[in-house]
Design a protein around this motif. Sequence first.
Motif, PDB file in Angstrom:
ATOM      1  N   VAL A 120      64.610  62.212  15.474  1.00  0.00           N
ATOM      2  CA  VAL A 120      64.171  63.268  16.386  1.00  0.00           C
ATOM      3  C   VAL A 120      63.040  62.765  17.270  1.00  0.00           C
ATOM      4  CG1 VAL A 120      63.222  65.602  16.559  1.00  0.00           C
ATOM      5  CG2 VAL A 120      64.874  65.046  14.753  1.00  0.00           C
ATOM      6  N   LYS A 169      63.910  61.460   6.486  1.00  0.00           N
ATOM      7  CA  LYS A 169      64.289  62.025   7.776  1.00  0.00           C
ATOM      8  C   LYS A 169      63.096  62.788   8.356  1.00  0.00           C
ATOM      9  CE  LYS A 169      69.259  62.257   6.858  1.00  0.00           C
ATOM     10  NZ  LYS A 169      70.497  63.099   6.887  1.00  0.00           N
ATOM     11  N   HIS A 170      63.322  63.465   9.472  1.00  0.00           N
ATOM     12  CA  HIS A 170      62.224  64.000  10.281  1.00  0.00           C
ATOM     13  C   HIS A 170      61.338  64.995   9.537  1.00  0.00           C
ATOM     14  CE1 HIS A 170      60.055  65.247  13.814  1.00  0.00           C
ATOM     15  NE2 HIS A 170      60.506  66.487  13.740  1.00  0.00           N
ATOM     16  N   GLU A 171      61.904  65.878   8.738  1.00  0.00           N
ATOM     17  CA  GLU A 171      61.134  66.982   8.165  1.00  0.00           C
ATOM     18  C   GLU A 171      60.717  66.683   6.725  1.00  0.00           C
ATOM     19  OE1 GLU A 171      62.536  70.887   8.931  1.00  0.00           O
ATOM     20  OE2 GLU A 171      62.813  70.494  11.063  1.00  0.00           O
ATOM     21  N   SER A 173      58.124  59.159   9.346  1.00  0.00           N
ATOM     22  CA  SER A 173      59.416  59.186   8.659  1.00  0.00           C
ATOM     23  C   SER A 173      60.213  57.937   9.023  1.00  0.00           C
ATOM     24  CB  SER A 173      60.199  60.440   9.059  1.00  0.00           C
ATOM     25  OG  SER A 173      59.472  61.600   8.749  1.00  0.00           O
ATOM     26  N   ASP A 178      63.616  58.633  11.013  1.00  0.00           N
ATOM     27  CA  ASP A 178      63.490  59.741  11.968  1.00  0.00           C
ATOM     28  C   ASP A 178      64.358  59.496  13.195  1.00  0.00           C
ATOM     29  OD1 ASP A 178      62.575  61.923  13.479  1.00  0.00           O
ATOM     30  OD2 ASP A 178      60.553  61.717  12.672  1.00  0.00           O
ATOM     31  N   SER A 215      55.527  67.671  13.428  1.00  0.00           N
ATOM     32  CA  SER A 215      56.295  67.473  14.656  1.00  0.00           C
ATOM     33  C   SER A 215      55.569  67.994  15.898  1.00  0.00           C
ATOM     34  CB  SER A 215      57.675  68.116  14.501  1.00  0.00           C
ATOM     35  OG  SER A 215      58.550  67.672  15.512  1.00  0.00           O
ATOM     36  N   SER A 243      55.215  63.450  10.653  1.00  0.00           N
ATOM     37  CA  SER A 243      56.190  63.137  11.716  1.00  0.00           C
ATOM     38  C   SER A 243      55.784  63.747  13.054  1.00  0.00           C
ATOM     39  CB  SER A 243      57.584  63.655  11.341  1.00  0.00           C
ATOM     40  OG  SER A 243      57.950  63.277  10.056  1.00  0.00           O
TER      41      SER A 243
END
Length: 363
Positions: free
Chosen positions: A301, A329-331, A296, A299, A164, A188
Amino acid sequence: MKKLTQVKLIISLFFLSTSFNVANANMIENPLQLSTESSLTRAFNAKIEDFWKENASSHYFLGSDNKNIHTISIVTGNTKAIVISQGRNESVLKYKEVAYDLNKQGYDIFLIDHRGQGFSERFGGDSHRGHVSLFQDYVDDLNQYVLSLELAQKYSQRYLLSHSMGGAISSLYLQQYQHPFQASVFFSPMLSINMGVLPNFLAKIITYTSSEVCSWFTNTACYVPGGGGYKEKSFTDNVLTHSEKRFYSSQFNFQQYPSTQLGEPTMRWLATSLSAMEQAVEHAHKINIPILLFQSGADKVVTSTGQNAFYKNVTYCKYNKFVVIDDAKHEILIEADEYRLPALNQTLQFFTQIEQGKLTCIK
């Protein structure tokens, strides 16, 4: 008799369905025997906690403007090393399971709490404001940290892994500084933020203006609209992971170490981040090592726009890889096994190919 037969049929179908789901779960490829959800508790597990207590060495150094930056070294006598650049509102503690897995595969691990979060020095008026004056400070801190590690003198193989916000930091670092790394993996990466329908140019104007106006009236940095201090989050409807165990393991760290708690970002953080992301995408062609980028699929985010443009601009090396993890998802690094294991397996395969000279950096 007919009703009894129907009941038996329903029960049989239920157990067939359950068996199929269990079989599917067991069919997830895990050739390297990486950590799985079945072995975890809401505080990772005893093996991971013992590993961290025995091997994680805490240090501080003075970053840009002489700010205290916290780091962790896990040195167990390996010839290969991975430096991890974390995302926003994270601490080194969140990476216990990742560090455990990577170390078991033969890597010494080095982690940095970026300024303003984790155990590093806080800014903005109180400890809960996710604040930084200049995004470039993150980049300069990372460079100073990497230099202090003397990786080229100590390790034959050296990699940079990021998630991120850490991806934006890492990309700018690789573009701006001479570095010791042979490859970099992005999970991501924050190269464009989900701002809804607000165009990026307008978001920059609003955030910079708001940040400046705020400074006229107070020395405390202003949160983004609706932002506030740290709040304990629930797994329900979270946008980070499908894994309840890994979600609560990361939350448990905040409860166990309240000093690592962080709230929402400030307007200044958002303003300088928006500019930094544009810069990271524009100058991606300067990155001179192979990269592996994981996107992702679900995602909410960050958006795919910046990641796609960034990857398109990474033209220095021929052997780059772009992988979409559908429905993740994001993580990704704390995702459910079905998303996390394939990503980590591909990461380690990527490193192996680099070590074998199969992914040389040729235009």
